[in-house]
Scaffold this motif. Sequence first.
Motif, PDB file in Angstrom:
ATOM      1  N   ARG A  65     -11.163   1.716   5.474  1.00 18.33           N
ATOM      2  CA  ARG A  65     -11.999   0.841   4.642  1.00 18.33           C
ATOM      3  C   ARG A  65     -11.155  -0.292   4.052  1.00 18.33           C
ATOM      4  O   ARG A  65     -11.587  -1.433   3.984  1.00 18.33           O
ATOM      5  CB  ARG A  65     -12.683   1.631   3.519  1.00 18.33           C
ATOM      6  N   CYS A  66      -9.950   0.044   3.613  1.00 18.13           N
ATOM      7  CA  CYS A  66      -9.038  -0.957   3.032  1.00 18.13           C
ATOM      8  C   CYS A  66      -8.672  -2.031   4.059  1.00 18.13           C
ATOM      9  O   CYS A  66      -8.536  -3.200   3.708  1.00 18.13           O
ATOM     10  CB  CYS A  66      -7.749  -0.261   2.638  1.00 18.13           C
ATOM     11  N   LEU A  67      -8.499  -1.627   5.289  1.00 21.75           N
ATOM     12  CA  LEU A  67      -8.007  -2.540   6.325  1.00 21.75           C
ATOM     13  C   LEU A  67      -9.118  -3.356   6.971  1.00 21.75           C
ATOM     14  O   LEU A  67      -8.828  -4.354   7.643  1.00 21.75           O
ATOM     15  CB  LEU A  67      -7.260  -1.745   7.405  1.00 21.75           C
ATOM     16  N   ARG A  68     -10.357  -2.946   6.760  1.00 25.90           N
ATOM     17  CA  ARG A  68     -11.482  -3.626   7.391  1.00 25.90           C
ATOM     18  C   ARG A  68     -11.456  -5.120   7.050  1.00 25.90           C
ATOM     19  O   ARG A  68     -11.298  -5.512   5.910  1.00 25.90           O
ATOM     20  CB  ARG A  68     -12.798  -3.009   6.914  1.00 25.90           C
ATOM     21  N   GLN A  96      -0.114  -9.298   2.020  1.00 29.35           N
ATOM     22  CA  GLN A  96      -1.227  -9.245   1.074  1.00 29.35           C
ATOM     23  C   GLN A  96      -1.977  -7.914   1.154  1.00 29.35           C
ATOM     24  O   GLN A  96      -2.707  -7.554   0.228  1.00 29.35           O
ATOM     25  CB  GLN A  96      -2.201 -10.405   1.325  1.00 29.35           C
ATOM     26  N   LEU A  97      -1.823  -7.192   2.252  1.00 31.06           N
ATOM     27  CA  LEU A  97      -2.480  -5.884   2.361  1.00 31.06           C
ATOM     28  C   LEU A  97      -1.969  -4.905   1.300  1.00 31.06           C
ATOM     29  O   LEU A  97      -2.640  -3.921   0.999  1.00 31.06           O
ATOM     30  CB  LEU A  97      -2.257  -5.286   3.752  1.00 31.06           C
ATOM     31  N   ALA A  98      -0.814  -5.190   0.734  1.00 32.13           N
ATOM     32  CA  ALA A  98      -0.269  -4.302  -0.292  1.00 32.13           C
ATOM     33  C   ALA A  98      -1.219  -4.176  -1.469  1.00 32.13           C
ATOM     34  O   ALA A  98      -1.325  -3.114  -2.090  1.00 32.13           O
ATOM     35  CB  ALA A  98       1.092  -4.812  -0.765  1.00 32.13           C
ATOM     36  N   VAL A  99      -1.924  -5.235  -1.785  1.00 28.73           N
ATOM     37  CA  VAL A  99      -2.876  -5.189  -2.897  1.00 28.73           C
ATOM     38  C   VAL A  99      -3.998  -4.214  -2.571  1.00 28.73           C
ATOM     39  O   VAL A  99      -4.336  -3.345  -3.374  1.00 28.73           O
ATOM     40  CB  VAL A  99      -3.448  -6.597  -3.194  1.00 28.73           C
ATOM     41  N   GLU A 100      -4.544  -4.337  -1.364  1.00 26.25           N
ATOM     42  CA  GLU A 100      -5.627  -3.432  -0.940  1.00 26.25           C
ATOM     43  C   GLU A 100      -5.136  -1.987  -0.890  1.00 26.25           C
ATOM     44  O   GLU A 100      -5.772  -1.082  -1.418  1.00 26.25           O
ATOM     45  CB  GLU A 100      -6.143  -3.843   0.444  1.00 26.25           C
ATOM     46  N   ILE A 101      -3.993  -1.779  -0.244  1.00 21.01           N
ATOM     47  CA  ILE A 101      -3.466  -0.434  -0.069  1.00 21.01           C
ATOM     48  C   ILE A 101      -3.039   0.151  -1.409  1.00 21.01           C
ATOM     49  O   ILE A 101      -3.152   1.353  -1.637  1.00 21.01           O
ATOM     50  CB  ILE A 101      -2.312  -0.450   0.951  1.00 21.01           C
ATOM     51  N   GLY A 102      -2.572  -0.690  -2.309  1.00 21.15           N
ATOM     52  CA  GLY A 102      -2.144  -0.225  -3.626  1.00 21.15           C
ATOM     53  C   GLY A 102      -3.258   0.366  -4.454  1.00 21.15           C
ATOM     54  O   GLY A 102      -3.003   1.074  -5.426  1.00 21.15           O
ATOM     55  N   GLU A 103      -4.505   0.113  -4.079  1.00 24.34           N
ATOM     56  CA  GLU A 103      -5.635   0.674  -4.806  1.00 24.34           C
ATOM     57  C   GLU A 103      -6.007   2.077  -4.328  1.00 24.34           C
ATOM     58  O   GLU A 103      -6.854   2.726  -4.927  1.00 24.34           O
ATOM     59  CB  GLU A 103      -6.830  -0.274  -4.696  1.00 24.34           C
ATOM     60  N   LEU A 104      -5.363   2.535  -3.248  1.00 25.83           N
ATOM     61  CA  LEU A 104      -5.615   3.888  -2.764  1.00 25.83           C
ATOM     62  C   LEU A 104      -4.944   4.891  -3.701  1.00 25.83           C
ATOM     63  O   LEU A 104      -3.971   4.555  -4.386  1.00 25.83           O
ATOM     64  CB  LEU A 104      -5.080   4.042  -1.340  1.00 25.83           C
TER      65      LEU A 104
END
Length: 186
Positions: free
Chosen positions: A11-14, A34-42
């Motif tokens: 879902r984060c990577l979509r 920038q994916l670090a922001v998305e992944i950091g919310e896991l």
Amino acid sequence: MRQTTDEALLRCLRGHPHLLLTWGTDRYVLGAPQLAVEIGELPDAAGMSRTFLPGAALRVARREALWAVSKAADSGRSVVRYGDDSRGRRLSDEPAVLTALVEHVLGEVLRYDEAHDSQVLVSVRTWMERNRRTETAAAALHIRPNTLAYRLRRFDAPTDHDMASTSALAEVWPAIQAAGALGLSD
């Protein structure tokens, strides 16, 4: 990245260009920083290597990511980038240099652990990570303090490093960090 459910990660990577690699239970994502922001919310810890350049060895990025995720898990942070911790930057980036350090300082203990299926190095690392507090380290290892004391003595014998000595600690700690960077101390 470790211990993240595949569904939450997907879902984060979509919608973001990426490559997702699986190695055992670990997940490795190649994508924009920038994916670090998305992944950091896991909910689980994540580690980031330095920027992975075309033609670079994947094993180096993997080693850096594993180092970073261990720091994230230890610190309670969701994401740690390789090199954010200044203490880790004192170690060489060269696997051959790290390997030589580990062999010189910890080689005998690694062979002892392998031959006896023991946890001497893990015990010493845990004890040092907890500022040499025996009770705290023993609790983290789920063993009795007496068992930890035995393992510490067991470490002293083959390495000729008296863990009560400051000079021994100054030599052993970087070697333990190098072993962790190489994936040898887990």
